[in-house]
Design an enzyme around this catalytic site. Structure first.
Site, PDB file in Angstrom:
ATOM      1  CG  PHE A 205      28.682  21.778 -50.497  1.00  0.00           C
ATOM      2  CD1 PHE A 205      29.606  22.166 -51.466  1.00  0.00           C
ATOM      3  CD2 PHE A 205      27.349  22.107 -50.686  1.00  0.00           C
ATOM      4  CE1 PHE A 205      29.195  22.860 -52.601  1.00  0.00           C
ATOM      5  CE2 PHE A 205      26.939  22.806 -51.816  1.00  0.00           C
ATOM      6  CZ  PHE A 205      27.861  23.185 -52.775  1.00  0.00           C
TER       7      PHE A 205
ATOM      8  CG  ASP B 165      26.937  15.399 -47.859  1.00  0.00           C
ATOM      9  OD1 ASP B 165      26.945  14.647 -48.858  1.00  0.00           O
ATOM     10  OD2 ASP B 165      26.647  16.611 -47.916  1.00  0.00           O
TER      11      ASP B 165
ATOM     12  CE1 TYR C 270      24.805  17.746 -57.729  1.00  0.00           C
ATOM     13  CE2 TYR C 270      22.499  17.329 -57.198  1.00  0.00           C
ATOM     14  CZ  TYR C 270      23.691  17.959 -56.925  1.00  0.00           C
ATOM     15  OH  TYR C 270      23.783  18.802 -55.848  1.00  0.00           O
ATOM     16  CE  LYS C 271      28.300  16.895 -55.695  1.00  0.00           C
ATOM     17  NZ  LYS C 271      28.822  18.077 -56.392  1.00  0.00           N
TER      18      LYS C 271
ATOM     19  NE  ARG D  69      35.076  20.756 -57.502  1.00  0.00           N
ATOM     20  CZ  ARG D  69      33.829  20.588 -57.034  1.00  0.00           C
ATOM     21  NH1 ARG D  69      33.643  20.227 -55.774  1.00  0.00           N
ATOM     22  NH2 ARG D  69      32.788  20.814 -57.785  1.00  0.00           N
TER      23      ARG D  69
END
Lengths: 395, 395
Positions: free
Chosen positions: A111, A182, A207-208, A354
């Site tokens: 990312f 990560d 938050y995912k 996605r």
């Protein structure tokens, strides 16, 4: 435990939510908890709440709950800040642990913020560090003896491709490099054995898949046996051994708490704490099995219904996280058209549609319904509508 | 505008709150706003809220509102993270601006986390930097030509003593040093003319006088003419010129936004946004006048009623922020006894009883009532009760 647990989430009736890999939905308890923290703890107790509501220990309590989900022991996870900050902390600590080396190895599927933070640190330290980013599948071949730290996102945010945590970590250690994982797309998505991997550091966001809400605090793990030798670059007062002694010199806490920095975001940490209730009786292996079933169902449905979409994730489940990506030239517009019809996934440049599969609140019926709507959008070329062509600020 | 505006705050009826300099009380609108953000924006809109509720621009919107209160122009303030992180950003940028210098000048009255963050940065950069901390009143004499950055908290957290922003900044610039002001105890407390001071950077927190709630986001100001030459050490994706282009290399935003780092804490930023409504029609000079009146009233009352307490703040109002401190050997226990009786101030080691005066929600009647209760505690030696001797985790 039985899955899904839809009753714990507040998802609009007209939505099939396949974007829990970007922002998890609202857990019902989170809203109530936020109200309590704001009105009772902050409102009634005011400053006293640091003691009476034990806000001071909140980051550690939440860290311990995350630890269980990522295969880490109690006391090994600190929470707060953002994932970007936690990447910086881990990487700066790794530099100190390998002072004679000058290479960070990542991959070009990482990312961007992880790569940016590495670049920022390299420029700050200004000692000729180099960031190498081979293709994800070539990483193993690039783990060489000049590497100070291998910093990888376990599940690729675009393709969903999984790195083999154990194998990569072993290779890193074989050449004397520090390993940083990560877990942004892993925590709450796939079973993890961080302890078993022997990686030095791991970082992640909440938050995912953990449903902590927009801008929820991040976390950092440090291997317990080395925490006392970790030198915090971000030496904030909340990581001090005695924050309220107001000593003039930094003296790091003799625990993972040394990776805390400033005053914790109490409201958002509390929301996250409430969100984690959904995981109390969850076994990550059950989540994994259900997520693979949902993903495979979706792949089969989409390939049958929308042959123009090309699978951009590994076909074998064990090589994939909990998301499935398809490449489509008009992916941005198609995703907008799909969202307009209640199926929410997201788009990642240049051409990736996605879809995240989150067994806590999705079942096969949702997945098939989503595939049918996607078929309408693609077969009917509904994405050609001009209103779907203008990019919003956040895509 | 008339002060106070008690009707905007939700303060328990049995409390006189003299600790707004540590954690401001709950603004009524903040609680409502939090509910809306959580239930409507997050709950209903899910990931779409980044666009539909414009979460993406929230940090800038809030920054602009803070800018007005600190004498800075629109677009010059970025929000997010914690004050500790913002200190690090400013200091790291200053190092880059004065690459040939190796001294940070602060003072020993600075809040510890500022000094700790400086120590962490010095150790990370590892180029022989030195942190000098003379007594606050001697700072001017130590601003010498080897100083890269002068980093001071404008209002001393213990004594409330004010540095002369304009004079110190001029002296720093005269020797070629970069000036960094920490406004933790200034923003919302005293009128500020940041632009006029010509300081390069300022940082601050929002949970004190701005009433943003526990762990509310911090802010950083950079002088507009130099923002494009600021090199961000914490090079996160939200500070990138095009965050969603997912470019492999960091390219800083051509604005103050380059001082953003990771994903913003949307819920806490929204609470802060609502809290700032209380300031809409407030002139900081009215706040200042009222705060000096309240502080002087308190000093007079306490000196008359409790001669054993020694004023630990400057006696002249213009040398003081919006707090008044008294030294008392048994200050910790006395503060606990006072809090038990509804007058909430706080204690700072080793012997400081601290009282904040916040004209938004305090009037003279409150101040006199507080002094009377303090008199009872001190004259009656109520602090001798054993229950007040055990220190809590947060003091």
């Amino acid at each position: 435990m039985s899955l899904p647990k839809k009753e714990l989430f507040d998802i609009p009736a007209d939505v099939i939510y396949l974007d829990g890999n970007s922002l998890g939905p609202l857990p019902k308890g989170a809203s109530t908890r936020a109200g309590e923290v704001i009105e009772k703890e902050w409102g009634r107790e005011l400053i006293r709440a640091w003691n009476t509501a034990d806000w001071i220990a909140l980051p550690k309590r939440v860290g311990d709950r995350i630890a269980r989900l990522i295969g880490a022991p109690e006391g090994s996870v600190a929470t707060g800040d953002t994932l970007s900050i936690k990447v910086y902390q881990a990487l700066a600590a790794a530099f100190k642990m390998r002072p004679e080396r000058r290479v960070i190895l990542s991959d070009r599927g990482n990312f961007p913020t992880d790569l940016y933070m590495a670049q920022g640190l390299m420029s700050t330290v200004d000692k000729g560090y180099e960031l190498r980013t081979p293709a994800p599948e070539d990483v193993m071949d690039h783990i060489s003896e000049d590497v100070a730290a291998v910093m990888l996102t376990h599940v690729d945010y675009r393709s969903g491709r999984l790195h083999d945590m154990k194998e990569v970590t072993e290779r890193a250690h074989a050449v004397g490099a520090v390993m940083i994982w990560d877990l942004a797309h892993s925590a709450g998505a796939v079973p993890l054995d961080l302890s078993g991997s022997k990686a030095e550091f791991a970082v992640g966001c909440t938050y995912k898949y953990l449903n902590g809400g927009p801008g929820a605090p991040a976390f950092i793990y440090a291997r317990p046996d080395l925490i006392e030798s970790v030198e915090p670059a971000l030496a904030g007062w909340m990581g001090h051994e005695a924050p309220f002694a107001m000593e003039p010199d930094y003296r790091p806490a003799m625990s993972t708490e040394r990776l805390r920095v400033g005053t914790p975001p109490v409201v958002q940490l509390s929301i996250l704490d409430a969100a984690l209730d959904a995981w109390n009786d969850v076994d990550m292996s059950d989540i994994r099995k259900a997520s693979l079933d949902l993903s495979e169902c979706f792949i089969a449905e989409v390939e049958r219904r929308c042959p123009v979409l090309k699978l951009a994730s590994p076909r074998e489940g064990e090589l994939r996280g909990s998301q499935v990506s398809f490449a489509f030239e008009h992916g941005y517009a198609a995703m907008q058209a799909l969202i307009d019809r209640g199926v929410i996934g997201d788009f990642r440049a240049p051409d990736i549609m996605r879809f995240g599969f989150t067994p806590l609140y999705l079942d096969e019926e949702d997945v098939i319904a989503a595939a049918k709507i996607l078929e309408k959008v693609i077969a009917g070329e509904l994405w050609r509508d001009p209103k779907y062509q203008t990019k919003s600020r956040v895509t």
